[in-house]
Design an enzyme around this catalytic site. Structure first.
Site, PDB file in Angstrom:
ATOM      1  N   GLU A 203       0.842  -1.213   0.000  1.00 31.64           N
ATOM      2  CA  GLU A 203       0.000   0.000   0.000  1.00 31.64           C
ATOM      3  C   GLU A 203       0.867   1.249   0.000  1.00 31.64           C
ATOM      4  O   GLU A 203       0.506   2.265  -0.599  1.00 31.64           O
ATOM      5  CB  GLU A 203      -0.948   0.022   1.198  1.00 31.64           C
TER       6      GLU A 203
ATOM      7  N   TRP B 120       1.702   1.792  -3.446  1.00 32.52           N
ATOM      8  CA  TRP B 120       0.574   2.444  -4.157  1.00 32.52           C
ATOM      9  C   TRP B 120       0.629   3.956  -3.923  1.00 32.52           C
ATOM     10  O   TRP B 120       0.399   4.758  -4.819  1.00 32.52           O
ATOM     11  CB  TRP B 120      -0.772   1.915  -3.659  1.00 32.52           C
TER      12      TRP B 120
ATOM     13  N   TRP C   6     -22.083  11.516 -19.069  1.00 36.00           N
ATOM     14  CA  TRP C   6     -22.524  11.380 -17.677  1.00 36.00           C
ATOM     15  C   TRP C   6     -23.950  11.898 -17.527  1.00 36.00           C
ATOM     16  O   TRP C   6     -24.384  12.762 -18.297  1.00 36.00           O
ATOM     17  CB  TRP C   6     -21.603  12.191 -16.744  1.00 36.00           C
TER      18      TRP C   6
ATOM     19  N   ASN D 224     -10.583   2.007   2.920  1.00 32.96           N
ATOM     20  CA  ASN D 224     -10.352   1.914   1.480  1.00 32.96           C
ATOM     21  C   ASN D 224     -11.492   1.164   0.789  1.00 32.96           C
ATOM     22  O   ASN D 224     -11.960   1.554  -0.276  1.00 32.96           O
ATOM     23  CB  ASN D 224      -9.020   1.216   1.225  1.00 32.96           C
TER      24      ASN D 224
ATOM     25  N   TRP E  37     -16.975  11.239 -12.301  1.00 36.39           N
ATOM     26  CA  TRP E  37     -16.120  10.924 -11.151  1.00 36.39           C
ATOM     27  C   TRP E  37     -15.550  12.165 -10.491  1.00 36.39           C
ATOM     28  O   TRP E  37     -15.254  12.177  -9.293  1.00 36.39           O
ATOM     29  CB  TRP E  37     -14.996   9.963 -11.545  1.00 36.39           C
TER      30      TRP E  37
ATOM     31  N   TRP F  97      -9.986   7.724  -7.443  1.00 40.71           N
ATOM     32  CA  TRP F  97     -11.219   7.950  -8.204  1.00 40.71           C
ATOM     33  C   TRP F  97     -11.089   7.439  -9.626  1.00 40.71           C
ATOM     34  O   TRP F  97     -12.009   6.815 -10.158  1.00 40.71           O
ATOM     35  CB  TRP F  97     -11.623   9.434  -8.164  1.00 40.71           C
TER      36      TRP F  97
END
Ligand SMILES: Cc1cc2nc3c(=O)[nH]c(=O)nc-3n(C[C@H](O)[C@H](O)[C@H](O)COP(=O)(O)OP(=O)(O)OC[C@H]3O[C@@H](n4cnc5c(N)ncnc54)[C@H](O)[C@@H]3O)c2cc1C
Length: 478
Positions: free
Chosen positions: A273, A276, A304, A339, A357, A380
């Site tokens: 992580e 990440w 959208w 998360n 988003w 996102w």
């Protein structure tokens, strides 16, 4: 001869332990003046969060106390960094300004401007590896996590003996005026995230120390929707109240001590992580537009839906899906969710509601106490399927199944959605399926005390897949 003076310009490194910028300032100069600039460009931007700002202010007050206990103090000044630093350097006769390097688009612009006016020395510390050096053999930035991580792991690992202890004493700071900052402690959940470096260190200790530290169970517990299986260090890493290098070293040491493969898997998953985190910082450094624009060009023209009641229901946690609503209400109350909960509500906004988003990204950024442009836009885009390394477009989280799997029994949902408190376990993640008599008995009538689902997930899923497919084909035809 004059005593050489350096300004230690604190930005995202509110700590005395393992602070490479502070160590460099002390190496260069006999007198080091710690300074924090209240930058109007950050504090008054539209996406700023009062909660995060107040957490920062309270943590600065902690840092000031820690500095005073070592003979120094924090100097706070308002204004643009260029002007404040140039003026202060001139006022105190400082030769250098030393700071921890930051790679966000705004930070890079700001630091370039500052470096034109003062001798700015930037030091590592925000990340474990330098984002500018992490490039594929072609010289291009990595866009896929697995390739990034592979090359990341091949680089020399950070070593515990490089971790710098905090200075026992600091030179006194005399005759330099400072503004006072008073944190509004009711603006952030101080009971959930107490401010300051001591708290950050206590959390890290609690996560990695002892004979059976929680990190050993991280691989199996990290997905709990209530977030009890992770470190909850993100607000502290966000502001550098704990050094990522120290966190990394303390955790990786446990690989040798772990009693079994499951515990080792926990440690490895946690270290991953942190990789990440580095991936998204590096990605934002390479693609500054990722905060506003889909990384995958084929998804830049997705059609959208218009935001309206659905967006308001998502904000308020009134979608009729208990796991989504619990997460959105926890986010509003505490400024933090796990998360798994982030992925779930992000998928719901983008795929079930077919809303852009960026609306969700902005809301998260305003709400999150750990709100960070790199991790937030990265998260996102991953959830929306628009990122380079994202979940495929046909992956749509099922909010009911996610709830049943990661909050079995519904304890977390009951805490955040009290209307559902007496709903029987079998219906807790699908209350709309309760027979009328059960609804009456548990005091939760669907459409009255708790909303009916605002969309039918199965229908919404097909609609989302069709909309994404259409965007892909339109992009191929262009
Ligand atoms: C839509 C979405 C938005 C997100 N926004 C943010 C954000 O604004 N700020 C933020 O710090 N994280 C963000 N994340 C990543 C992640 O959800 C949080 O870092 C994590 O939940 C924090 O909890 P923890 O400290 O207990 O993490 P742990 O699981 O204990 O992980 C340790 C640390 O690793 C880092 N980390 C963990 N997961 C990720 C990840 N997926 N991406 C990047 N770094 C990670 C964090 O610094 C975290 O504190 C987001 C994820 C998604 C899906």
């Amino acid at each position: 001869m004059e005593t050489p003076i350096a300004l230690w310009w604190i930005r995202r490194d509110l700590r005395l332990h393992d602070n490479q910028a502070l160590a460099e300032a002390m190496r260069l100069a006999r007198t080091v003046i710690p300074v924090f600039v209240l930058d109007p460009a950050l504090l008054s931007s539209a996406s700023q969060s009062r909660r995060r700002t107040q957490f920062l202010f309270a943590s600065l007050a902690c840092l000031d106390r820690d500095l005073r206990s070592r003979g120094s103090k924090l100097i706070v000044r308002s204004g643009t960094p260029v002007e404040v630093l140039e003026r202060l350097a001139c006022e105190v006769g400082a030769r250098w300004v030393v700071a921890e390097a930051d790679y966000s688009p705004y930070a890079l612009r700001r630091d370039r401007a500052v470096a034109q006016r003062v001798d700015l020395r930037l030091c590592p510390g925000l990340t474990l590896q330098d984002p500018r050096e992490l490039r594929a053999p072609s010289g291009r930035p990595y866009t896929v996590f697995t390739a990034f991580a592979r090359s990341w792991w091949q680089r020399p690992a950070p070593q515990l003996d490089a971790v710098i202890p905090p200075p026992a004493r600091l030179p006194p700071v005399e005759d330099v005026s400072s503004e006072r900052i008073v944190a509004e402690l009711d603006a952030f959940p101080v009971h959930v995230f107490p401010p300051g470096e001591a708290e950050a260190r206590a959390r890290l200790d609690a996560f990695v120390s002892g004979s059976d530290p929680p990190i050993f169970r991280y691989a199996s517990e990290r997905n709990r929707l209530d977030g009890a299986g992770s470190s909850r260090l993100s607000p502290y890493l966000r502001f550098g109240m704990v050094s990522v290098r120290e966190a990394w070293c303390r955790a990786s040491q446990l690989l040798e001590r772990a009693p079994d493969e499951a515990s080792r898997a926990g440690v490895r998953a946690w270290l991953n992580e942190l990789v990440w985190r580095e991936f998204y910082i590096t990605l934002l450094y390479s693609f500054p537009r990722m905060v506003r624009e889909s990384l995958r060009p084929e998804y830049r023209e997705i059609e959208w839906d218009d935001a309206g009641d659905a967006l308001a229901a998502w904000y308020r946690g009134q979608t009729g899906y208990p796991a989504v609503d619990a997460a959105m209400r926890q986010l509003a109350a505490e400024g933090w969710i796990s998360n798994r909960a982030r992925m779930l509500v992000a998928s719901f906004l983008v795929k079930d509601l077919l809303l852009d988003w960026r609306l969700g990204e902005r809301w998260f950024f305003q709400q999150l106490i750990d709100g960070d442009p790199a991790a937030n836009s990265g998260g996102w885009q991953w959830s929306a399927g628009t990122g380079t390394d994202a979940a495929p477009y046909f992956r749509v989280f099922n909010p009911t199944k996610q709830g049943e799997r990661y909050d079995p029994g519904g304890r977390w949902v009951r805490k955040w959605v009290p209307e559902l408190c007496h709903v029987p376990d079998e219906f807790i993640h699908r209350p709309w399926a309760m027979p009328r008599a059960v609804q009456e008995r548990c005091g939760c009538r669907i459409g009255r005390e708790y909303p009916s689902p605002i969309v039918d997930h199965a229908v919404a899923r097909q609609r989302a897949i069709a909309r994404y497919r259409a965007a892909r084909s339109a992009a191929t035809d262009r």
